[in-house]
Design an enzyme around this catalytic site. Structure first.
Site, PDB file in Angstrom:
ATOM      1  N   HIS A  25      -8.616 -40.019   1.942  1.00  0.00           N
ATOM      2  CA  HIS A  25      -8.361 -39.548   3.374  1.00  0.00           C
ATOM      3  C   HIS A  25      -7.385 -38.968   3.229  1.00  0.00           C
ATOM      4  O   HIS A  25      -7.503 -38.373   4.191  1.00  0.00           O
ATOM      5  CB  HIS A  25      -8.947 -40.842   4.519  1.00  0.00           C
ATOM      6  CG  HIS A  25      -7.515 -41.685   5.036  1.00  0.00           C
ATOM      7  ND1 HIS A  25      -8.317 -42.678   3.690  1.00  0.00           N
ATOM      8  CD2 HIS A  25      -7.080 -41.465   5.489  1.00  0.00           C
ATOM      9  CE1 HIS A  25      -6.474 -43.650   4.470  1.00  0.00           C
ATOM     10  NE2 HIS A  25      -5.950 -42.967   4.961  1.00  0.00           N
ATOM     11  N   ASP A  32     -11.784 -45.745  -1.617  1.00  0.00           N
ATOM     12  CA  ASP A  32     -10.686 -44.446  -1.053  1.00  0.00           C
ATOM     13  C   ASP A  32      -9.397 -44.095  -1.295  1.00  0.00           C
ATOM     14  O   ASP A  32      -8.431 -44.360  -0.832  1.00  0.00           O
ATOM     15  CB  ASP A  32     -10.225 -45.032   0.475  1.00  0.00           C
ATOM     16  CG  ASP A  32      -9.474 -43.655   1.597  1.00  0.00           C
ATOM     17  OD1 ASP A  32      -9.801 -43.467   0.675  1.00  0.00           O
ATOM     18  OD2 ASP A  32      -9.384 -44.259   2.891  1.00  0.00           O
ATOM     19  N   SER A  71      -1.116 -45.519   4.584  1.00  0.00           N
ATOM     20  CA  SER A  71      -2.000 -45.030   3.675  1.00  0.00           C
ATOM     21  C   SER A  71      -2.209 -44.596   2.272  1.00  0.00           C
ATOM     22  O   SER A  71      -1.280 -43.414   2.246  1.00  0.00           O
ATOM     23  CB  SER A  71      -2.998 -43.623   4.341  1.00  0.00           C
ATOM     24  OG  SER A  71      -3.617 -44.776   4.812  1.00  0.00           O
TER      25      SER A  71
HETATM   26  N1  ARG Z   1      -8.225 -46.339   9.619  1.00  0.00           N
HETATM   27  C1  ARG Z   1      -7.814 -45.639   8.314  1.00  0.00           C
HETATM   28  C2  ARG Z   1      -6.768 -44.959   8.861  1.00  0.00           C
HETATM   29  O1  ARG Z   1      -5.593 -45.004   9.602  1.00  0.00           O
HETATM   30  C3  ARG Z   1      -8.837 -44.266   7.819  1.00  0.00           C
HETATM   31  C4  ARG Z   1      -8.561 -43.255   8.561  1.00  0.00           C
HETATM   32  C5  ARG Z   1     -10.272 -41.474   7.704  1.00  0.00           C
HETATM   33  N2  ARG Z   1     -11.431 -42.515   8.131  1.00  0.00           N
HETATM   34  C6  ARG Z   1     -12.317 -42.332   8.683  1.00  0.00           C
HETATM   35  N3  ARG Z   1     -13.553 -43.388   8.847  1.00  0.00           N
HETATM   36  N4  ARG Z   1     -11.784 -42.115   9.876  1.00  0.00           N
HETATM   37  O2  ARG Z   1      -6.308 -43.470   9.553  1.00  0.00           O
HETATM   38  N1  GLU Z   2      -5.635 -45.585   7.320  1.00  0.00           N
HETATM   39  C1  GLU Z   2      -3.861 -45.497   7.795  1.00  0.00           C
HETATM   40  C2  GLU Z   2      -3.460 -44.662   6.894  1.00  0.00           C
HETATM   41  O1  GLU Z   2      -3.764 -42.760   7.479  1.00  0.00           O
HETATM   42  C3  GLU Z   2      -3.756 -47.205   7.260  1.00  0.00           C
HETATM   43  C4  GLU Z   2      -4.701 -47.609   8.220  1.00  0.00           C
HETATM   44  C5  GLU Z   2      -2.988 -48.940   9.075  1.00  0.00           C
HETATM   45  O2  GLU Z   2      -2.615 -48.242   9.918  1.00  0.00           O
HETATM   46  O3  GLU Z   2      -2.575 -49.678   8.609  1.00  0.00           O
HETATM   47  O4  GLU Z   2      -2.278 -44.599   7.235  1.00  0.00           O
END
Ligand code: ARG
Ligand code: GLU
Length: 713
Positions: A84, A219, A649
């Site tokens: 991502h 990921d 991330s």
């Molecule tokens: N929750 C994760 C992070 O903040 C992954 C975000 C990307 N994935 C998604 N399905 N939107 O940022």
């Molecule tokens: N998916 C998140 C990022 O893009 C990390 C998840 C979190 O917020 O801990 O940094």
């Protein structure tokens, strides 16, 4: 109890309270941290983590792009980060014929790697405490004189540290400006895409599984950093060579067991651990619920249209993902804060604070009014805060059409400031922007979002926060009227008309655009916002910042001798904890890891998020896991009790021996309030197991040649 027994008890309690919490500044890791880490199994030293005298782990951890972390895994510039995090670069190389997002991409040799203009990778040269230099000459100064002096000092420090642009230097406050650090980076700008799995692996589970455990997302993506022949930063050139970083992480195939030590080394973006109770109350009872409510409306409309039409699904996939990511996190945050009784925790901390300063007259003069001042400011902020959130969610970013209009709102000014030659270029730029915009635009979808959201703006905000004309517009028009007379009449919802106008732009055409019904509405709203909301909102926020700086200073003094960590600010931090699952609900016990079996269980060829590629299923059936599996299982992801946030991330998950065991990519939903209060019971970060990453590169993608340059143990 004796005094000694008491202090041991206190130590036990305080280390329990702080267990695994914190994002620590690597140069400030103290005895407390390193002893705790070693007790948990860590075999290395602080010098191994961060050193300016010798190469250390910090030389392998980078800021990837503008908000992710990456790590070096070979002596030839190879870098791992999340799928991502690489998503927009993978997307930018994708076409209908070569759809790398869908099918994945693997360079089978260095000359097949793809360059990514604009992508930067920052290596931290060093960080240093510059509080004294920032505060030099500020004694006796107040308000604007004080902030000007501080800004001047910061500028001077940055200029000097950047050594006439050889480095990028940035000074950032820690502990709300009670401390300042300078961060000096070397910025590499030739960063090439090496490989990425198909989205059905790299984004497996999509928005459905996002923020959730059990998780099965692969990921990760792979890049390579290039340098000039002196190993120095250089923009893309075919003559550049793979960058040799000072250090890179060895990779362990040993895997993880319950309770193993794990460290996350990366660039967490932002947290707010030291807020007063009023601020937390506002987040959980107003900001989060308001934003969730608005986005729920929007996301429901988007998914209805996406389900009805495959083309719309593709057009809105990335917009949906972006909007739903925070939407889901806020809901977890509200629940988590409620479950913990966050207000009671904050209030009892405030009692402790009052008891502390109450015993000392000179402390009393500094702090006795602080908490009531907070109360006053936050109650004044309340209504402005609601308006701020509504304008931000609806007027600035909620709908496609308003986003486009916003970027055209200065067109008159830009046009008149340009001479003949620049004007042609400007027109081309606008045409490009229009084409990009309409590529991912569907009139019926956005129209429904637009009508719904502006109605909501009117329904939910106190009338005094909206301009007169906006009221009139909504009162004199039914939804049908808004559709016909506003939305469909606007040039900004019609690609041909807009392109035609812009194609031979002149003063008359600009006036036409400025009289466009949605442009008029936008300008009316935004002017009103600036003069009646933003000014007041910012003034209160700046009062609050001053109070928060004083509060922080007080907390630091009260907790003297105990180790505190500053809020995250997108700078390099160390966080640690242990591999463990959790119990989210009565009767539910989550294991700490998932396997390929779970992917096959989730397989559903009719549901976009769960379409498992046939090749992966075949590998599962034949149990062809190579050296990467264990006891007939192929590990996929695991959780640990490490304090992380957005920006982490792609961060390396590192074991007790300093080896890479996984890539951080998410947190569990029940623990997303950790940006405000950490609960060791429920807060878990989620990592993809590095064995799954290598399995995919080698067995799934057939790019095993990449493993030759890694150090795999
Ligand atoms: N929750 C994760 C992070 O903040 C992954 C975000 C990307 N994935 C998604 N399905 N939107 O940022
Ligand atoms: N998916 C998140 C990022 O893009 C990390 C998840 C979190 O917020 O801990 O940094």
């Amino acid at each position: 109890m004796t005094k000694i027994q008491l202090s041991i008890l206190f130590l036990l309690i305080s280390s329990y309270l702080y267990a695994h919490e914190g994002m620590w500044v690597p140069t400030l890791l103290d005895k407390y941290n390193i002893e705790e880490m070693q007790q948990m199994g860590f075999k290395l030293t602080t010098e191994d983590i961060y050193s300016i005298n010798q190469n250390s782990m910090k030389d392998a951890v980078v800021l990837f792009g503008s908000g992710c972390t990456g790590e070096m895994v070979s002596s030839e510039g190879l870098l791992f980060t999340n799928h991502h995090c690489g998503y927009s670069y993978i997307q930018s190389h994708s076409t209908l014929e070569n759809d790398y997002l869908t099918n994945g991409f693997w360079a089978m040799s260095k000359d097949e790697e793809l360059s990514n203009p604009g992508l930067k990778v920052r290596f931290l040269e060093y960080m240093a405490d510059v509080t004294d230099s920032v505060m030099a000459g500020t004694d006796g100064l107040e308000e604007s004189a004080l902030s000007e002096k501080i800004a001047d000092n910061i500028q001077a420090i940055e200029n000097e540290a950047s050594d006439s642009t050889k480095y990028e230097a940035i000074v950032k406050p820690l502990f709300y400006g009670n401390q300042y650090f300078v961060y000096v980076y070397k910025v590499y700008t030739d960063v090439r895409l090496v490989g990425a799995p198909p989205s059905a692996i790299g984004k497996f589970g999509g928005d459905t599984d996002n923020w959730m455990w059990p998780r099965h997302t692969g990921d990760f993506s792979v890049f390579r950093v290039y340098a000039d022949e002196n190993n120095e930063p250089a923009d893309y050139s075919p003559y550049n060579v793979p960058y040799q970083s000072k250090s890179f992480l060895p990779i362990s195939l040993k895997g993880v067991e319950q309770n193993d030590f794990v460290m996350i080394y990366g660039f967490p973006g932002s947290t707010e651990q030291y807020l007063p109770s009023e601020a937390v109350e506002l987040v959980m009872n107003q900001s989060d619920p308001d934003r969730v409510k608005i986005r729920t409306e929007k996301l429901n409309i988007l998914s209805k249209h996406m389900e009805a039409e495959p083309k719309v699904r593709i057009q809105y996939a990335s917009k949906y993902a972006r909007a739903s990511n925070s939407w889901k996190r806020w809901q977890g945050e509200i629940k988590g804060l409620q479950r913990m009784d966050a207000l009671a925790i904050k209030e009892s901390f405030e009692n402790e604070f009052q008891n502390w300063y109450g015993k000392n007259d000179s402390l009393k003069t500094i702090y006795s009014e602080l908490l009531s001042n907070f109360e006053e400011q936050y109650s004044e902020l309340r209504d402005y805060n609601r308006a701020y959130n509504y304008y931000s969610e609806i007027v600035s970013q909620g709908t496609d059409v308003l986003s486009l209009v916003r970027s055209f709102s200065q067109i008159g000014k830009s046009w008149s400031s340009k001479d003949e030659e620049d004007r042609q270029q400007y027109i081309e730029k606008l045409q490009e922007e229009i084409q990009d915009h309409f590529k991912n635009y569907n009139l019926e979808t956005d129209q429904e979002v637009f009508i719904r959201l502006i109605n909501q703006l009117k329904a939910d905000l106190d009338p005094i926060y909206l301009p007169e004309k906006f009221h009139e517009l909504l009162e004199s028009n039914t939804d049908e009227g808004l559709r016909k007379k506003v939305y469909q009449k606007s040039k900004f919802t019609n690609q041909e008309k807009l392109l035609a106008l812009v194609g031979n732009l002149n003063d008359a055409k600009i006036r036409k655009l400025e009289k466009d019904p949605i442009m008029l509405m936008y300008l009316d709203l935004i002017d009103y916002y600036r003069s009646n909301i933003a000014s007041k909102y910012n003034a209160i926020q700046s009062e609050i910042e001053t109070l928060q700086k004083t509060y922080m200073a007080g907390i630091m003094e009260m907790k003297q001798g105990q180790t505190l960590y500053p809020d995250a600010n997108l700078t390099l931090r160390v966080a640690y904890g242990k591999v463990e699952g959790y119990q989210p609900l009565d009767g539910v016990n989550y294991k700490h890891y998932t396997t390929l079996k779970g992917i096959v269980e989730k397989d559903n060829q009719d549901v976009y998020d769960y379409k498992v590629p046939q090749r992966l299923k075949d590998l599962y059936q034949s149990k062809d896991f190579g050296d990467y599996g264990k006891d007939g299982e192929m590990p996929v992801a695991f959780t640990a009790s490490v304090h992380t946030t957005g920006g982490n991330s792609g961060s390396p998950a590192i074991n007790a021996n300093g080896e890479l065991i996984g890539l951080n990519f998410d947190r569990c939903w029940e623990g997303t309030m950790s940006d405000i209060i950490f609960d060791p019971d429920q807060c878990r970060n989620i990592m993809v197991d590095v064995r799954y990453v290598l399995f995919l590169i080698d067995k799934f993608a057939g790019a095993g040649y990449l493993l030759d340059e890694m150090q795999i143990r």
